[in-house]
Design a protein around this motif. Structure first.
Motif, PDB file in Angstrom:
ATOM      1  N   GLU A  61       0.839  -1.209   0.000  1.00 16.09           N
ATOM      2  CA  GLU A  61       0.000   0.000   0.000  1.00 16.09           C
ATOM      3  C   GLU A  61       0.873   1.259   0.000  1.00 16.09           C
ATOM      4  O   GLU A  61       0.628   2.213  -0.731  1.00 16.09           O
ATOM      5  CB  GLU A  61      -0.899  -0.020   1.254  1.00 16.09           C
ATOM      6  N   GLN A  62       1.930   1.233   0.819  1.00 12.62           N
ATOM      7  CA  GLN A  62       2.821   2.398   0.882  1.00 12.62           C
ATOM      8  C   GLN A  62       3.666   2.507  -0.386  1.00 12.62           C
ATOM      9  O   GLN A  62       3.901   3.603  -0.899  1.00 12.62           O
ATOM     10  CB  GLN A  62       3.712   2.291   2.129  1.00 12.62           C
ATOM     11  N   ALA A  63       4.102   1.358  -0.922  1.00 10.00           N
ATOM     12  CA  ALA A  63       4.915   1.374  -2.156  1.00 10.00           C
ATOM     13  C   ALA A  63       4.129   1.964  -3.324  1.00 10.00           C
ATOM     14  O   ALA A  63       4.693   2.659  -4.184  1.00 10.00           O
ATOM     15  CB  ALA A  63       5.378  -0.046  -2.488  1.00 10.00           C
ATOM     16  N   LEU A  99      -0.795   5.955  16.347  1.00  9.27           N
ATOM     17  CA  LEU A  99      -0.726   5.082  15.164  1.00  9.27           C
ATOM     18  C   LEU A  99       0.676   5.067  14.571  1.00  9.27           C
ATOM     19  O   LEU A  99       1.436   6.028  14.698  1.00  9.27           O
ATOM     20  CB  LEU A  99      -1.709   5.565  14.087  1.00  9.27           C
ATOM     21  N   LEU A 100       1.003   3.965  13.915  1.00  2.89           N
ATOM     22  CA  LEU A 100       2.255   3.846  13.164  1.00  2.89           C
ATOM     23  C   LEU A 100       1.943   3.841  11.669  1.00  2.89           C
ATOM     24  O   LEU A 100       0.925   3.288  11.244  1.00  2.89           O
ATOM     25  CB  LEU A 100       2.972   2.548  13.531  1.00  2.89           C
ATOM     26  N   HIS A 101       2.805   4.476  10.887  1.00  2.00           N
ATOM     27  CA  HIS A 101       2.664   4.465   9.429  1.00  2.00           C
ATOM     28  C   HIS A 101       4.026   4.189   8.802  1.00  2.00           C
ATOM     29  O   HIS A 101       5.068   4.317   9.454  1.00  2.00           O
ATOM     30  CB  HIS A 101       2.171   5.826   8.908  1.00  2.00           C
ATOM     31  N   LEU A 102       4.015   3.858   7.518  1.00  5.47           N
ATOM     32  CA  LEU A 102       5.246   3.756   6.730  1.00  5.47           C
ATOM     33  C   LEU A 102       5.408   5.031   5.911  1.00  5.47           C
ATOM     34  O   LEU A 102       4.439   5.512   5.315  1.00  5.47           O
ATOM     35  CB  LEU A 102       5.181   2.545   5.794  1.00  5.47           C
ATOM     36  N   ARG A 103       6.637   5.569   5.889  1.00  6.18           N
ATOM     37  CA  ARG A 103       6.847   6.840   5.176  1.00  6.18           C
ATOM     38  C   ARG A 103       8.152   6.823   4.384  1.00  6.18           C
ATOM     39  O   ARG A 103       9.178   6.347   4.861  1.00  6.18           O
ATOM     40  CB  ARG A 103       6.897   7.996   6.191  1.00  6.18           C
ATOM     41  N   SER A 104       8.085   7.369   3.168  1.00  2.00           N
ATOM     42  CA  SER A 104       9.300   7.661   2.385  1.00  2.00           C
ATOM     43  C   SER A 104       9.355   9.162   2.146  1.00  2.00           C
ATOM     44  O   SER A 104       8.321   9.808   1.978  1.00  2.00           O
ATOM     45  CB  SER A 104       9.261   6.932   1.038  1.00  2.00           C
ATOM     46  N   ASP A 105      10.574   9.709   2.116  1.00  2.00           N
ATOM     47  CA  ASP A 105      10.764  11.149   1.915  1.00  2.00           C
ATOM     48  C   ASP A 105      11.451  11.402   0.573  1.00  2.00           C
ATOM     49  O   ASP A 105      12.378  10.671   0.202  1.00  2.00           O
ATOM     50  CB  ASP A 105      11.635  11.731   3.037  1.00  2.00           C
TER      51      ASP A 105
END
Length: 405
Positions: free
Chosen positions: A250-252, A283-289
């Motif tokens: 989902e994050q990709a 909450l925890l999320h996945l993040r790219s910058d």
């Protein structure tokens, strides 16, 4: 109130004064604190009719922009021009002499309002807000059916991902203290964009967004891809977290969408860092910058270009964007208004920071309508997606019902 005698104000008192200034001005105003910052800022435009502007942000005056989820026929956003601006550091008391001249003048003509009077003023000003929610958007059965329809559309290869939303309406208690609520949000969510804005006859909203849409400062452009959600548990949630294939994918998807936007404008030089796990409230999320030097790449107006390409992101709408948007229009059954739109300060102190309007509530009459969405992929479980929206609603809801939560 006599401002000619210097007195030290606590942060709660200062926020109360700023809210009083905004709510008695008859105009539009916004108060915010950026992520990882100690500075609270306010812009105030005392013209009674809210102003709208085009989305070429580089040429805008300093101010605060607010855009709904749906595209506007006039391709414009609401804009609170910084006719009056003030900022203060939240971690030290403020002397009344440090208030700007415009605030002293306005406050000299007014009695200092109590939190109860500010609540009353707020309620009276939101009686005419345009909140158009159907009862459907509150119902669990409607939402879980929406998730099932989304899964079906994905299985039929019509969509890759879709992000249905729902609402939850709670009453604003008589003890509600707006300045305490804002301060509690700032303390609880240091990594979020804490915001409150009031547009007369349009809407009054409060939020704690974890997601930057675009940021520009000097030559640097920044954006992020944020997706995947789970509850933070244990003493060190960042260390003990485990992500499922569904959440990683989902994050990709969101990251790939950002890269596809770069390709669309033939921008090849960018830095990408991540994905990494980040904490946003409970909450925890996945993040790219993603970072780009606008000068070196020859894109001085990258902020406006990417704003047009990114909104609405796949994190709030779905993929492919047009098809996901059409699906939501057909099945969601309510007007999202400013939820999952974007907002933030533009050209203030040399930078622009625009955020996706998430973890947010619309204040109207004696009620607050909370908004939340969940990313649906083929592997989604309707019951779990409902639970995720409940957790997201709680992020703001608990502070409205109990400011010191």
């Amino acid at each position: 109130m006599h401002t000619n005698v210097a007195t030290n104000h606590t942060k709660t008192e200062i926020l109360q004064l700023l809210l009083q200034l905004g709510l008695t001005s008859g105009g539009s105003f916004a108060i915010w604190r950026k992520p990882k910052s100690n500075t609270v800022e306010i812009v105030l435009d005392d013209t009674t009719e809210p102003v709208k502007v085009g989305l070429s942000i580089e040429g805008l005056d300093p101010g605060f922009i607010v855009h709904p989820f749906a595209d506007q026929a006039d391709k414009k956003a609401y804009f609170i021009k910084a006719n009056k601006y003030f900022s203060f550091e939240i971690d030290r008391p403020l002397d009344s002499d440090e208030l700007p001249e415009w605030a002293k003048v306005q406050l000299n003509n007014q009695n200092k309002l109590s939190p109860e009077e500010i609540r009353e003023l707020l309620i009276n000003q939101t009686l005419v807000s345009k909140v158009q929610n159907s009862k459907l958007s509150e119902e669990k059965d409607h939402f879980t059916q929406l998730v099932k329809e989304g899964i079906k559309a994905i299985q039929e290869d019509k969509l890759e991902k879709v992000v249905p939303a729902r609402t939850k309406t709670i009453s604003i208690p008589s003890s509600f203290n707006l300045s305490c609520t804002l301060l509690s949000l700032m303390e609880a969510y240091p990594n979020a964009f804490i915001n409150f804005f009031h547009l007369p006859h349009v809407g009054t909203w409060i939020g704690a967004s974890p997601e930057t849409l675009i940021e520009t400062k000097g030559d640097i452009f920044y954006t992020m891809s944020l997706a995947g959600t789970q509850k933070a548990t244990g003493d060190n949630p960042l260390k003990s977290v485990a992500w499922t294939q569904k959440e990683i994918e989902e994050q990709a998807l969101v990251s790939r969408y950002i890269v596809s936007c770069f390709k669309k404008i033939r921008l090849r030089e960018y830095e990408e860092h991540g994905p990494k796990t980040v904490l946003a409230g409970n909450l925890l999320h996945l993040r790219s910058d993603f970072r780009i030097n606008m000068n070196e790449t020859g894109f001085p107006e990258l902020g406006s270009i990417m704003l047009g390409l990114l909104h609405p992101t796949s994190a709030v709408c779905g993929m492919p964007r047009r098809e996901a948007h059409d699906f939501l229009q057909e099945y969601e059954g309510f007007d999202r208004s400013f939820f999952s739109g974007f907002l933030g300060p533009v050209n203030i102190q040399g930078s622009t920071s625009i955020y996706v309007n998430l973890r947010t509530a619309s204040l109207h009459d004696n009620q607050a309508t909370l908004y939340a969405g969940a990313g649906v992929t083929e592997d989604s479980d309707p019951e779990k997606e409902w639970e995720e929206t409940e957790l997201k609603c709680e992020i703001i809801g608990k502070f409205i019902q109990n400011p010191s939560a």
